[in-house]
Write an enzyme that holds these catalytic residues in place. Structure first.
Site, PDB file in Angstrom:
ATOM      1  CD  GLU A   1      44.284 -24.563 -51.814  1.00 24.97           C
ATOM      2  OE1 GLU A   1      45.376 -24.273 -52.784  1.00 24.97           O
ATOM      3  OE2 GLU A   1      44.328 -25.818 -51.348  1.00 24.97           O
TER       4      GLU A   1
ATOM      5  CD  GLU B   1      42.722 -26.563 -44.765  1.00 25.83           C
ATOM      6  OE1 GLU B   1      42.265 -26.609 -45.880  1.00 25.83           O
ATOM      7  OE2 GLU B   1      42.779 -25.047 -45.409  1.00 25.83           O
TER       8      GLU B   1
HETATM    9  C1  IPT Z   1      41.059 -25.937 -48.530  1.00 26.89           C
HETATM   10  C2  IPT Z   1      40.624 -24.471 -48.430  1.00 26.89           C
HETATM   11  O1  IPT Z   1      43.006 -24.522 -47.613  1.00 26.89           O
HETATM   12  C3  IPT Z   1      39.922 -24.432 -47.519  1.00 26.89           C
HETATM   13  O2  IPT Z   1      40.312 -23.189 -46.906  1.00 26.89           O
HETATM   14  C4  IPT Z   1      39.114 -24.648 -47.453  1.00 26.89           C
HETATM   15  O3  IPT Z   1      38.196 -24.270 -48.577  1.00 26.89           O
HETATM   16  C5  IPT Z   1      38.921 -26.695 -47.427  1.00 26.89           C
HETATM   17  O4  IPT Z   1      39.759 -26.070 -48.429  1.00 26.89           O
HETATM   18  C6  IPT Z   1      38.186 -27.015 -47.963  1.00 26.89           C
HETATM   19  O5  IPT Z   1      36.965 -26.919 -47.101  1.00 26.89           O
HETATM   20  S1  IPT Z   1      41.994 -26.361 -50.046  1.00 26.89           S
HETATM   21  C7  IPT Z   1      40.845 -27.949 -51.102  1.00 26.89           C
HETATM   22  C8  IPT Z   1      41.094 -27.654 -52.198  1.00 26.89           C
HETATM   23  C9  IPT Z   1      42.191 -29.011 -49.409  1.00 26.89           C
END
Ligand code: IPT
Length: 950
Positions: free
Chosen positions: A383, A461
């Site tokens: 990010e 993720e």
């Molecule tokens: C995403 C982040 O990469 C991760 O660190 C964490 O914050 C997650 O979200 C939420 O728990 S970023 C998000 C804007 C998709």
């Protein structure tokens, strides 16, 4: 090497201008407090931790930290051992200081540090003395670097990783780059060992008979390759006249071909998690035993990949990855997410003034970890949006280390990465990406679509494991396996980052953002892991383990055979697994045995016949179940032999025979009593209770409380429920009249404000003195604009819960879209198994597919059997209203009652806290439903003993 970990002296100042310039670097500081190194000072009683996600905790005014910037002065006085001093050179190494430091030794400024999760080394040859060295470190909690270290985690400053003094010989090995290639076509390995040393260096691999000069290509002959499934390592020694460096090589080759991610020529599937380093008391301070336990727990749950979100972990973690077998995306310590709040204006990623800082971090990440076979990709960071500095990092990596792939999710145009990585892409989009039917990306017109089409896809993720969830994992995995270019994904995230604080009352409480008085915080968004901060598996982990289990087993409905699927990428089934089968009727094992394991290579299927005893017809009262289980034959570092690698079932429910109503109307007293005012029962037998009332609502989960990515124009489902009053439905008794030996009760349960309601038609027929049959029919009234959370019969027993004995899907809780691990069985749940001890209280604990259950309480049991369809059962010591009102688990107080819900249907849970909400197929739209049950008071100890503990 001499460790300098231990007790240091410490002084905290609230701001840089307030930090005394009093000769502290060299004077006596015996009056200072003691502090542990490594540790975070705000977990050692100096200040308090703070949590924020994307938001910066101070104004976005780069590169400046705020005035209120805690400054920690550290001092250690030490003697250097004679054999360290005797060496020609000495280095001082810090493995991690958050966020920036100035370092002095004996009054001489050695330099400054940036890169909290990276190694810093200083040459102290000319300043180190044999005795009474004075090491002084001034650490700023915030710095310019904070703008590019804005990961979603706690702000935890200090010297939090090891400190050591290193003795360096004359003919020193200063650096080694070990590349161990494996050629899948020949089965042969090649070593390339680049050594930076004073004098000539040799490379030895005793096991392979290698003793060769460094800096030459060394053919290694036939070798066993390294994979996450077969983490074969060879000891390698690099030697000069004065120094011997011991390393371990894993021969392997990482490639992209035809948009597939290949290792050693074979496609791999990443069954991953994002792992932060977190301990509820220590924060990001490493502990070798805990790190190993963490990875063993992952392996036990079939996880084979880790993204080191969002920084390089403690260096020793990489050794564990190599040894235990994990595919690793090693991520640079970089995130500039806070600039999102200012429209990415001034984002360091695109500002040439930050270029060197970016390159420096990337180089240090790669140099530190380059010799670990587990690392298959370098990630530029997380990010940090877009910019030339990221491209420059990628160029440098590709030039330095062409043996691995470059990952960065933020390269929206796929211009400088080697994999197409996304986070939280919906099922629909994953399908399109798999089918290669997406042309230009919706959000980037400049995407290099031709290049993108040649890249494998992964989700760095997905499936946000916050609270009750994640829902939809199985549906994701079906897609991952369907399309060759999809290489899997990494669940967000492994561990809940709660911080434990033990109060003066001796009670240990788990806390999250805002609990420390932070002005800017993101609440419980940091509590989103598959395991609790204390590493208790959450139900989500158990279901994920089943979704990614290496062996998939489908038992044919006619029980003639079993289809076995080997989901490993490298291992064969034979030699690795044993297959057992078992037939259980009404809880009792009637037959069992072993099945011959078929020859079955990776990613292939085989059929196995079941013996005749699996299918001879047997009369069952409750259920007739055949379960086939695959277990590991050998002990592994993470599990004993017998560890379950997959299971499948065939379940035949018996058609329950409805007992005859009690003919003898004169019998002492009727089995139940109905309140003439409300139409609710007041007791069954002698068990006092209230209900049932009609329940459509659940105590909102984290996911229920958030806007889903696929419904950005709609409020969270919890808001929709509340807006139509589903959380406070109001009953009206319409009819209460005797009917054919029983009583008919008709109740309309309406939502206030609206004309929406559910009509319940309940026919109660006593069966003996302690049992009553219920035939219930439900009909929605009006046009319900929103789906229900559930449709259930809610009962409150006037006694505390003591457990549940059940025949149904379990033993862990499950929901329609979170169910893969639940198997039909006869389970005995203790009071602690009923609901999940969530840090942030919410609906939990439902068991689905229940056909017979006894709710145990302090005053006896209530047995509920279905005479029609299986139901979902939730038994809790808390009311839903109490759960919904509480903000922390430790605020919840049991009210001494047992809250029972017998649900005819339920909604899924989805993953709306980040990603899509509940998939349409798992929603519960208003619809007519019916069920027939037998409710019976039983003596708690008289209830039938189950064969299987939960
Ligand atoms: C995403 C982040 O990469 C991760 O660190 C964490 O914050 C997650 O979200 C939420 O728990 S970023 C998000 C804007 C998709």
């Amino acid at each position: 090497m001499q460790s300098l970990n231990g007790s240091w002296r410490f002084r905290l100042s609230p701001a840089l201008r307030a930090a005394p310039d009093d000769g502290w670097q060299t004077r006596a500081v015996d009056d200072w407090d003691a502090i542990d190194v490594p540790a975070h000072w705000n977990l050692q009683g100096f200040g308090a931790p703070a949590y924020s996600n994307v938001q910066m905790p101070f104004p976005v005014d780069p590169p400046h930290p705020p005035d209120a910037n805690p400054i920690g002065d550290y001092r250690l006085d030490f003697d250097a051992p004679a054999d360290v001093v005797a060496h020609p050179r000495q280095l001082l190494r810090f493995d991690g200081i958050e966020s920036a430091a100035e370092v002095w030794l004996n009054g001489a400024l050695l330099g400054t540090t940036r890169g909290s999760r990276l190694t810093h080394e200083f040459d102290v040859t000319d300043v180190l003395v044999p005795t009474a060295n004075r090491l002084a470190v001034r650490v700023a909690q915030f710095s310019d670097a904070t703008y590019i270290e804005n990961q979603d985690m706690w702000w935890l400053p200090g010297i939090f990783r090891d400190v050591a003094l290193l003795a360096r010989p004359a003919a020193a090995v200063d650096d080694v780059q070990l590349v161990a290639d494996f050629d899948p076509a020949t089965g042969e390995g090649t070593l390339s060992v680049r050594v930076r040393a004073t004098g000539a260096a040799r490379v030895l691999v005793p096991e392979l008979g290698i003793d060769a000069p460094a800096d030459e290509r060394i053919p290694a002959g036939e070798v066993e390759p390294w994979t996450a499934e077969t983490p074969r390592l060879y000891d390698v020694v690099v030697r000069t006249a004065d120094e011997t460096v011991s390393m371990r090589a894993g021969f392997r080759r990482v490639e992209v071909r035809d948009a597939q991610l290949l290792v050693n020529g074979a496609p791999i599937m990443l069954r991953g998690v994002n792992r932060h380093e977190h301990h509820p008391e220590r924060g990001r301070v490493f502990d070798a035993a805990d790190a190993r336990a963490d990875l063993l727990l992952m392996k036990r749950h079939h996880i084979n990949a880790v993204r080191t979100s969002h920084y390089p972990p403690h260096p020793d973690t990489l050794d564990l990855f190599d040894e235990l077998g994990f595919w690793v995306i090693d991520e640079c310590d970089l995130e500039s997410h806070g600039f999102e709040h200012v429209g990415w204006s001034g984002n360091p990623s695109a500002d040439p003034r930050w270029r060197d800082a970016y390159l420096d971090r990337m180089r240090r990440t790669v140099h530190r970890d380059k010799n670990h076979p587990s690392v298959i990709m370098w990630s530029l960071g997380n990010e940090a949006h877009e910019g030339a500095n990221l491209e420059a990092m990628s160029r440098w990596v590709k030039g330095f280390d062409p043996t691995r792939l470059v990952h960065y999710e933020g390269d929206r145009g796929s211009r400088y990465v080697d994999v197409y990585s996304r986070m939280y892409a919906s099922h629909a989009e994953v399908r399109e990406i798999g089918q290669e039917t997406v042309d230009a990306l919706p959000y980037d017109a400049d995407a290099d679509t031709v290049r993108r089409a040649s890249l494998p896809f992964l989700q760095c993720e997905f499936a946000h494991a916050m609270g009750t969830g994640p829902g939809g994992l199985e549906e994701y995995w079906d897609l991952f396996e369907r399309y060759p270019r999809i290489a899997g994904g990494f669940v967000w995230e492994w561990v809940e980052q709660a911080i434990a604080v033990t109060g003066d009352d001796g009670v240990r409480r788990l806390r999250y953002g805002g609990d420390f008085g932070e002005a800017v915080h993101d609440g419980n968004y940091v509590i989103d892991g598959l395991v609790s901060a204390d590493r208790e598996p959450r139900p989500g982990l158990l279901h994920y383990a089943a979704v990614i289990a290496p062996v998939r087993i489908d038992v044919a409905g006619d029980r003639t055979g079993v289809r076995i699927e080997n989901r490993w990428d490298f291992l064969r089934l034979e030699g690795q697994v044993a297959l057992t089968w078992e037939r259980r009727v009404d809880g009792r094992v009637l037959a069992s045995g072993e099945l011959a394991v078929p020859a079955c290579g990776p990613r292939l299927r085989a059929e196995v016949a079941l013996p005749h005893e699996a299918r001879v017809s047997i009369e069952a009262a409750v259920a007739d179940v055949v379960t086939v289980t695959a277990v590991g034959v050998g002990a592994q570092p993470w599990a004993d032999a017998g560890h379950v690698l997959g299971a499948g079932q065939s379940v035949v429910h018996a058609v329950a025979v409805a007992p005859a109503p009690s003919a003898d109307a004169s019998s002492a007293r009727p089995a139940c009593e109905i309140d003439a005012v409300t139409g609710e029962l007041t007791r069954i037998g002698s068990l006092p209770l209230r209900g049932p009332s009609v329940g459509l609502w659940r105590a909102p989960t984290d996911n229920d409380l958030d806007v889903a990515d696929d419904e950005l124009d709609l409020p969270p489902v919890a808001t929709r429920w509340r807006d139509i009053g589903m959380d406070r439905m109001v009953p009206r008794l319409q009819q209460l009249s005797p009917e054919s030996g029983g009583t008919r009760v008709r109740v309309r349960t309406g939502a206030p404000i609206t004309g929406l309601a559910v009509d319940a038609d309940l026919l109660w027929t006593p069966v003996g003195e302690r049992a009553v049959r219920l035939d219930a029919v439900f009909d929605p009234v009006g046009r319900w604009p929103h789906a229900w959370a559930r449709l259930g019969l809610d009962l409150v027993i006037e006694a505390a819960p003591a457990g549940v004995r059940m025949a149904g899907l379990g033993p862990m809780p499950s929901y329609p879209d979170m169910r893969a691990a639940a198997r039909f069985g006869w389970y005995d749940l203790g009071p602690a198994d009923l609901v999940v001890d969530d840090v942030f209280p919410q609906e939990s604990g439902s068991r689905r597919g229940v056909v017979d259950a006894t709710v145990l309480t302090a005053r006896g049991g209530l047995r509920v059997r279905t005479l029609s369809e299986p139901f979902a059962l939730t038994v809790s010591p808390f009311s839903r209203a109490a759960i919904a009102a509480a903000r922390h688990g430790w605020e919840l107080e049991a009210d001494g009652r047992t809250h029972v819900s017998v649900d005819l249907a339920q909604s899924g849970v989805g993953t709306a806290t980040c990603g899509p909400g509940i998939l349409p197929r798992h929603r519960l739209t208003a619809r007519p439903l019916s069920i027939s049950l037998l409710l019976e008071q039983v003596d708690a100890d008289a209830a039938e003993e189950p064969d299987e503990p939960a």
